[in-house]
Write an enzyme that holds these catalytic residues in place. Sequence first.
Site, PDB file in Angstrom:
ATOM      1  N   LYS A  53     -14.164 -15.702 -35.395  1.00 22.88           N
ATOM      2  CA  LYS A  53     -15.517 -16.282 -35.436  1.00 22.88           C
ATOM      3  C   LYS A  53     -16.100 -16.153 -36.840  1.00 22.88           C
ATOM      4  CE  LYS A  53     -16.255 -15.609 -30.496  1.00 22.88           C
ATOM      5  NZ  LYS A  53     -16.762 -14.817 -29.385  1.00 22.88           N
ATOM      6  N   GLN A  97     -20.205  -9.521 -28.631  1.00 18.72           N
ATOM      7  CA  GLN A  97     -18.919  -9.793 -28.004  1.00 18.72           C
ATOM      8  C   GLN A  97     -18.798  -9.014 -26.692  1.00 18.72           C
ATOM      9  OE1 GLN A  97     -16.806 -12.097 -29.157  1.00 18.72           O
ATOM     10  NE2 GLN A  97     -15.355 -11.774 -27.491  1.00 18.72           N
ATOM     11  N   ASP A 120     -24.677 -17.968 -27.931  1.00 16.42           N
ATOM     12  CA  ASP A 120     -23.646 -17.883 -26.893  1.00 16.42           C
ATOM     13  C   ASP A 120     -24.084 -18.619 -25.625  1.00 16.42           C
ATOM     14  OD1 ASP A 120     -21.118 -16.735 -26.985  1.00 16.42           O
ATOM     15  OD2 ASP A 120     -21.872 -14.678 -26.939  1.00 16.42           O
TER      16      ASP A 120
HETATM   17  N1  GUN Z   1     -15.885 -12.649 -24.378  1.00 16.78           N
HETATM   18  C1  GUN Z   1     -15.076 -13.618 -23.903  1.00 16.78           C
HETATM   19  N2  GUN Z   1     -15.595 -14.828 -24.181  1.00 16.78           N
HETATM   20  C2  GUN Z   1     -16.747 -14.611 -24.840  1.00 16.78           C
HETATM   21  C3  GUN Z   1     -17.731 -15.486 -25.403  1.00 16.78           C
HETATM   22  O1  GUN Z   1     -17.646 -16.714 -25.349  1.00 16.78           O
HETATM   23  N3  GUN Z   1     -18.777 -14.853 -26.004  1.00 16.78           N
HETATM   24  C4  GUN Z   1     -18.886 -13.509 -26.066  1.00 16.78           C
HETATM   25  N4  GUN Z   1     -19.960 -13.007 -26.664  1.00 16.78           N
HETATM   26  N5  GUN Z   1     -17.999 -12.691 -25.556  1.00 16.78           N
HETATM   27  C5  GUN Z   1     -16.935 -13.238 -24.951  1.00 16.78           C
END
Ligand code: GUN
Length: 285
Positions: A53, A97, A120
């Site tokens: 990311k 995350q 998100d």
């Molecule tokens: N863990 C698995 N997929 C995601 C996501 O799209 N965003 C976040 N913040 N954590 C995740």
Amino acid sequence: MTAQIIDGNALSRQVRADVATRAASLTARGITPGLAVILVGENPASQVYVRNKVKACADAGLHSVLERYDADLSEAALLDRIAALNADPAIHGILVQLPLPRHIDDHKVIEAISPAKDVDGFHIASAGALMVGEVGFKACTPYGCMKMLESIGMANLRGKHAVVIGRSNIVGKPMAMMLLAANATVTVCHSGTADLGVFTRQADIVVAAVGKRNVLTADMVKPGAVVIDVGMNRNDEGKLCGDVDYAGVSTVAGWITPVPGGVGPMTITMLLVNTLEAAERLLPA
Ligand code: GUN
């Protein structure tokens, strides 16, 4: 029939090029879109995701900060960091995350993020906005799936039947809402649905988001259907694979997304789009 591939890498490159252009024009106006990514603990998969990311931000000309904390970080300390980032004018998007360590309440943390920075799309305000058709942030994975459909000329799904397999807050539920907003008729199934094939065989679009291999096999797919595979699993040889029996389903479907190289890159791409839009929303109308 041999299905055509919806190439998530190629589509990502296109969308990210557009993000980079728009980010450069914002930067020229004195606002560089900024994303804060928070990782708590050492989950190996999460470490890879957050690294990707942050790299994607740099490649598209977005500012980003990665904050890493030990697994024993207290919930109160994490909430304090989020409050500081909510108030930080250089940060337009905040991503925590998941999964978080067990002593931290995910829900409380997500709700602490300002809805204006919820890139998100997991905040109740974002989910609610999607439900009622207001402006919010769309969860990145289902948003990426919608972009993939759009890329093959399926932006308006009036008259189409979409079946979503999976009902998580991260993919299944927001996916169903986005398909409804695009005028599809939507059926939501899940791992406990009895005789899943009865539903999927009627579908023009199947989105599989269960997290289990071979949830969808060739006999369960209508010829010519579009199959979107959100799964991220390992096969017996340890290779990455989705929820769909790719080899079998490819002989029946009209379109299919591969794993890897399908939905995965689109998730990060839509995070960039959301972060850019969070910054653009600050501009005077
Ligand atoms: N863990 C698995 N997929 C995601 C996501 O799209 N965003 C976040 N913040 N954590 C995740």
